[in-house]
Scaffold this motif. Structure first.
Motif, PDB file in Angstrom:
ATOM      1  N   LYS A  30      -4.674  13.665  12.014  1.00 43.96           N
ATOM      2  CA  LYS A  30      -5.511  12.457  11.929  1.00 43.96           C
ATOM      3  C   LYS A  30      -4.679  11.257  11.499  1.00 43.96           C
ATOM      4  O   LYS A  30      -4.866  10.145  12.001  1.00 43.96           O
ATOM      5  N   LEU A  31      -3.751  11.475  10.562  1.00 39.28           N
ATOM      6  CA  LEU A  31      -2.872  10.382  10.139  1.00 39.28           C
ATOM      7  C   LEU A  31      -1.967   9.938  11.286  1.00 39.28           C
ATOM      8  O   LEU A  31      -1.778   8.733  11.505  1.00 39.28           O
ATOM      9  N   ASN A  48       0.840  -1.201   0.000  1.00 42.52           N
ATOM     10  CA  ASN A  48       0.000   0.000   0.000  1.00 42.52           C
ATOM     11  C   ASN A  48       0.870   1.244   0.000  1.00 42.52           C
ATOM     12  O   ASN A  48       1.818   1.348   0.776  1.00 42.52           O
ATOM     13  N   ALA A  96      -4.075   7.856  13.630  1.00 36.00           N
ATOM     14  CA  ALA A  96      -4.417   6.542  13.054  1.00 36.00           C
ATOM     15  C   ALA A  96      -3.196   5.619  13.034  1.00 36.00           C
ATOM     16  O   ALA A  96      -3.306   4.429  13.352  1.00 36.00           O
ATOM     17  N   LYS A 152      -0.806  -2.608   5.359  1.00 36.98           N
ATOM     18  CA  LYS A 152      -2.251  -2.414   5.259  1.00 36.98           C
ATOM     19  C   LYS A 152      -2.532  -0.928   5.061  1.00 36.98           C
ATOM     20  O   LYS A 152      -1.692  -0.089   5.419  1.00 36.98           O
ATOM     21  N   PRO A 153      -3.671  -0.574   4.477  1.00 39.74           N
ATOM     22  CA  PRO A 153      -3.969   0.838   4.229  1.00 39.74           C
ATOM     23  C   PRO A 153      -3.977   1.652   5.528  1.00 39.74           C
ATOM     24  O   PRO A 153      -4.396   1.163   6.575  1.00 39.74           O
ATOM     25  N   VAL A 154      -3.520   2.893   5.439  1.00 37.11           N
ATOM     26  CA  VAL A 154      -3.563   3.813   6.574  1.00 37.11           C
ATOM     27  C   VAL A 154      -4.973   4.395   6.636  1.00 37.11           C
ATOM     28  O   VAL A 154      -5.438   4.979   5.653  1.00 37.11           O
ATOM     29  N   LYS A 155      -5.633   4.207   7.784  1.00 38.47           N
ATOM     30  CA  LYS A 155      -6.993   4.718   7.937  1.00 38.47           C
ATOM     31  C   LYS A 155      -7.016   6.232   7.777  1.00 38.47           C
ATOM     32  O   LYS A 155      -6.225   6.938   8.382  1.00 38.47           O
ATOM     33  N   GLY A 156      -7.920   6.694   6.926  1.00 37.64           N
ATOM     34  CA  GLY A 156      -8.061   8.122   6.692  1.00 37.64           C
ATOM     35  C   GLY A 156      -7.056   8.691   5.714  1.00 37.64           C
ATOM     36  O   GLY A 156      -7.049   9.896   5.470  1.00 37.64           O
ATOM     37  N   THR A 158       0.669   1.041  12.960  1.00 35.65           N
ATOM     38  CA  THR A 158       1.048   0.820  11.570  1.00 35.65           C
ATOM     39  C   THR A 158       2.551   1.030  11.397  1.00 35.65           C
ATOM     40  O   THR A 158       3.094   2.051  11.819  1.00 35.65           O
ATOM     41  N   LYS A 199      -2.534   4.607  16.717  1.00 37.16           N
ATOM     42  CA  LYS A 199      -3.609   3.748  17.242  1.00 37.16           C
ATOM     43  C   LYS A 199      -3.524   2.343  16.659  1.00 37.16           C
ATOM     44  O   LYS A 199      -3.651   1.355  17.367  1.00 37.16           O
ATOM     45  N   ASP A 200      -3.300   2.256  15.352  1.00 39.85           N
ATOM     46  CA  ASP A 200      -3.250   0.952  14.678  1.00 39.85           C
ATOM     47  C   ASP A 200      -1.859   0.327  14.698  1.00 39.85           C
ATOM     48  O   ASP A 200      -1.666  -0.764  14.165  1.00 39.85           O
TER      49      ASP A 200
END
Length: 178
Positions: free
Chosen positions: A154-155, A83, A158, A135-139, A164, A161-162
């Motif tokens: 926000k990035l 991604n 995210a 995996k895709p970054v949310k938002g 990533t 939190k995830d």
């Protein structure tokens, strides 16, 4: 050791240089990049990612000074994760997702697009940022341009939190003038 310093005022970079020399007793090798206030949220994102291990990905632009109508083109090395988000952040602080110009092959990528700016406008700082993950970054996906001041926090949230694991690369350029 080389340090990438990103700031909206030259004094901030000079203050950093002085503090570094005081603490470590040597003059730091600094690659300095000035940005405008509306791009500062991008510097915060870069700082949050730099807290982790160095990214194996690099982004290199063909030219660092562009005039209106010139193509923006670059190469990405170490693009191994499936991604990718490729962003253009302009001097007005707007983020444009430009993935559609990214061509990938064997852990590398390239892109080329034409940029249009007012010819009468003095050259102003712009930057290209690439984020790559398993995996895709949310938002992270944009339907329309977004303000860096809204998107980048926000990035950051995210990504934290995830948990990533991101590879990233960035490059600065100036656009404008005749």
């Amino acid at each position: 050791m080389s340090v990438e310093a990103v700031a909206n005022q030259p004094k901030l970079i000079e203050d950093f240089r002085g503090a570094y020399k005081t603490k470590f007793g040597v003059e730091p090798k600094i690659a300095q990049k000035l940005i405008v206030d509306r791009q500062c949220a991008v510097a915060q994102l870069l700082a949050s990612m730099a807290e982790n291990a160095a990214s194996p990905m690099t982004l290199t632009l063909k030219n660092s000074k562009l005039k209106s109508g010139d193509p923006l083109s670059g190469q990405v090395e170490g693009l191994g994760k499936p991604n990718a988000l490729l962003y253009l952040i302009d001097n007005d602080g707007f983020v444009y997702q430009i993935d559609q110009f990214l061509k990938r092959a064997e852990g590398k990528g390239s892109f080329r697009m034409k940029l249009v700016e007012l010819e009468s406008r003095k050259p102003l700082p712009q930057l290209v940022l690439i984020l790559s993950s398993e995996k895709p970054v949310k938002g992270g996906a944009l339907n329309q341009p977004a303000e860096a001041g809204n998107l980048m926090p926000k990035l950051i949230e995210a990504i934290r939190k995830d948990k990533t694991k991101l590879d990233y690369g960035f490059a600065f350029f100036e656009l404008g003038g005749t």
